[in-house]
Design a protein around this motif. Sequence first.
Motif, PDB file in Angstrom:
ATOM      1  N   ARG A 193       2.333 -13.062   0.258  1.00  0.00           N
ATOM      2  CA  ARG A 193       1.356 -12.116   1.013  1.00  0.00           C
ATOM      3  C   ARG A 193       1.950 -10.529   0.728  1.00  0.00           C
ATOM      4  O   ARG A 193       3.176 -10.512   0.922  1.00  0.00           O
ATOM      5  CB  ARG A 193       1.080 -12.338   2.403  1.00  0.00           C
ATOM      6  N   VAL A 194       1.063  -9.792   0.200  1.00  0.00           N
ATOM      7  CA  VAL A 194       1.492  -8.347   0.290  1.00  0.00           C
ATOM      8  C   VAL A 194       0.425  -7.550   0.846  1.00  0.00           C
ATOM      9  O   VAL A 194      -0.887  -7.850   0.839  1.00  0.00           O
ATOM     10  CB  VAL A 194       1.376  -7.648  -1.314  1.00  0.00           C
ATOM     11  N   LEU A 195       0.783  -6.781   1.667  1.00  0.00           N
ATOM     12  CA  LEU A 195      -0.306  -5.741   2.292  1.00  0.00           C
ATOM     13  C   LEU A 195       0.117  -4.156   2.182  1.00  0.00           C
ATOM     14  O   LEU A 195       1.368  -4.114   2.485  1.00  0.00           O
ATOM     15  CB  LEU A 195      -0.451  -5.820   3.750  1.00  0.00           C
ATOM     16  N   ALA A 196      -0.608  -3.361   1.526  1.00  0.00           N
ATOM     17  CA  ALA A 196      -0.047  -2.142   1.125  1.00  0.00           C
ATOM     18  C   ALA A 196      -1.102  -1.145   1.672  1.00  0.00           C
ATOM     19  O   ALA A 196      -2.225  -0.897   1.631  1.00  0.00           O
ATOM     20  CB  ALA A 196       0.081  -2.140   0.041  1.00  0.00           C
ATOM     21  N   ASP A 197      -0.419   0.262   1.924  1.00  0.00           N
ATOM     22  CA  ASP A 197      -1.112   1.317   2.084  1.00  0.00           C
ATOM     23  C   ASP A 197      -0.537   2.424   1.293  1.00  0.00           C
ATOM     24  O   ASP A 197       0.861   2.401   1.371  1.00  0.00           O
ATOM     25  CB  ASP A 197      -1.190   1.901   3.774  1.00  0.00           C
ATOM     26  N   VAL A 198      -1.104   3.183   0.670  1.00  0.00           N
ATOM     27  CA  VAL A 198      -0.822   4.366  -0.183  1.00  0.00           C
ATOM     28  C   VAL A 198      -1.255   5.855   0.301  1.00  0.00           C
ATOM     29  O   VAL A 198      -2.405   5.822   0.939  1.00  0.00           O
ATOM     30  CB  VAL A 198      -1.123   4.039  -1.574  1.00  0.00           C
ATOM     31  N   SER A 199      -0.632   6.735  -0.086  1.00  0.00           N
ATOM     32  CA  SER A 199      -0.906   8.177   0.326  1.00  0.00           C
ATOM     33  C   SER A 199      -1.237   8.974  -1.079  1.00  0.00           C
ATOM     34  O   SER A 199      -0.272   8.879  -1.781  1.00  0.00           O
ATOM     35  CB  SER A 199      -0.199   8.855   1.277  1.00  0.00           C
ATOM     36  N   VAL A 200      -2.131   9.972  -0.917  1.00  0.00           N
ATOM     37  CA  VAL A 200      -2.001  10.941  -2.229  1.00  0.00           C
ATOM     38  C   VAL A 200      -2.281  12.450  -1.252  1.00  0.00           C
ATOM     39  O   VAL A 200      -2.960  13.167  -1.559  1.00  0.00           O
ATOM     40  CB  VAL A 200      -3.373  10.764  -2.886  1.00  0.00           C
ATOM     41  N   SER A 201      -1.786  12.314  -0.072  1.00  0.00           N
ATOM     42  CA  SER A 201      -2.069  13.395   0.852  1.00  0.00           C
ATOM     43  C   SER A 201      -0.957  14.576   1.056  1.00  0.00           C
ATOM     44  O   SER A 201      -0.901  15.279   1.854  1.00  0.00           O
ATOM     45  CB  SER A 201      -2.515  12.972   2.149  1.00  0.00           C
ATOM     46  N   ASP A 212       1.663   9.543  -3.773  1.00  0.00           N
ATOM     47  CA  ASP A 212       2.949   9.953  -3.576  1.00  0.00           C
ATOM     48  C   ASP A 212       3.889   9.047  -2.575  1.00  0.00           C
ATOM     49  O   ASP A 212       5.026   9.265  -2.481  1.00  0.00           O
ATOM     50  CB  ASP A 212       2.808  11.513  -2.866  1.00  0.00           C
ATOM     51  N   THR A 213       3.157   8.135  -1.828  1.00  0.00           N
ATOM     52  CA  THR A 213       3.782   7.477  -0.786  1.00  0.00           C
ATOM     53  C   THR A 213       3.138   6.135  -0.545  1.00  0.00           C
ATOM     54  O   THR A 213       2.030   6.066  -0.663  1.00  0.00           O
ATOM     55  CB  THR A 213       4.000   8.224   0.385  1.00  0.00           C
ATOM     56  N   ALA A 214       4.012   5.143  -0.505  1.00  0.00           N
ATOM     57  CA  ALA A 214       3.293   3.816  -0.214  1.00  0.00           C
ATOM     58  C   ALA A 214       4.374   3.000   0.956  1.00  0.00           C
ATOM     59  O   ALA A 214       5.295   3.189   0.950  1.00  0.00           O
ATOM     60  CB  ALA A 214       3.583   2.953  -1.507  1.00  0.00           C
ATOM     61  N   LEU A 215       3.678   2.562   1.786  1.00  0.00           N
ATOM     62  CA  LEU A 215       4.087   1.390   2.588  1.00  0.00           C
ATOM     63  C   LEU A 215       3.643   0.024   2.208  1.00  0.00           C
ATOM     64  O   LEU A 215       2.576  -0.190   2.620  1.00  0.00           O
ATOM     65  CB  LEU A 215       3.860   1.928   4.035  1.00  0.00           C
TER      66      LEU A 215
END
Length: 330
Positions: A193-201, A212-215
Amino acid sequence: MKLRAGVIGLGKQALEDHIPGLHASDGAKLVAVCDENPEIVHEQQYRHRVQGYTDFREMFKAEYLDLVVICVPHHVGHTVIETAAEHNVHVLKEKPFATSMPEAQVLVEICERSGIQLMVTLQRRFNPIYTSFTQLADQIGTPFVVDAQYTLHIDDPSEGWRGLTAKAGGGCVIDMGYHLIDMILWYFGLPDRVLADVSVSARPDREYDAEDTALIHFSYDSGLYGSLLLSRFIGPKTEQIRLVGSRGMVHLERGRIRRMANGGEVIESLSREQAWPSAAAGQIDYFCRVIEGMRPNVSGPKENLAHMSFITACYESARTHVYINPKELL
């Protein structure tokens, strides 16, 4: 005799890792360089006393090459690999393998049809600090959590082709994150399982769509779970993996690995200076042995389909906000 090698793309990675690695290699020698910038080509061909080209197609036509090291922008890689395959030239490809899962599957077919060897550059697999991880991990009981991060600071994430998903395939996940993803797959296998959030902020005053960032949270049916923080905006530069078990933990950094008690006391440690140049040469020598049929290809096209499935799962999860099973994407 040494295999004849060319380098396509004369950016930082080529100049600091691959060209010095070729000069230190026992199995290959540099005979040609190529870049679209004629000034860089002129400088490097003069410095290394080799032939220089501004068109990789012309280089393949003019030179007898056994292998090429490809260090081009991500969206150009497919065409260069295809051209190398047409000339029966083996490929050492700077990560990532591809910009998407469909492209990766096409590249697998191209390599199989032509019979060339392709290996993605994953230098950490040839660095003794990283190869020691599994041995130490066997001494910490039952592992249950992984904490990993790879961060560095780029002032403007929108700058150049890396800021555009259409050219880069994505941001920190597919680019710099490829190395840590490889280590997770190397040490633990493909997650369930993979759960991701990403940012372009990170820079709201700039326009870009490559994260630019990912958790990333990942887990296995065995009970092991972990998180991975990737960023090309959070400084200072940090690269580490910490594996926690029932009887201790292993903390891996770029130049050092330690086995520790659960309270943090160091039980044993290993550090190595100047391992990076040695790893670059070791990777090239290993690839030469792969070409000669003396070693298995540990990072070939089919092997990198797992990497692409993990990356695809991250982007799909960030889009849908649900867990994705990367194994279902293979």
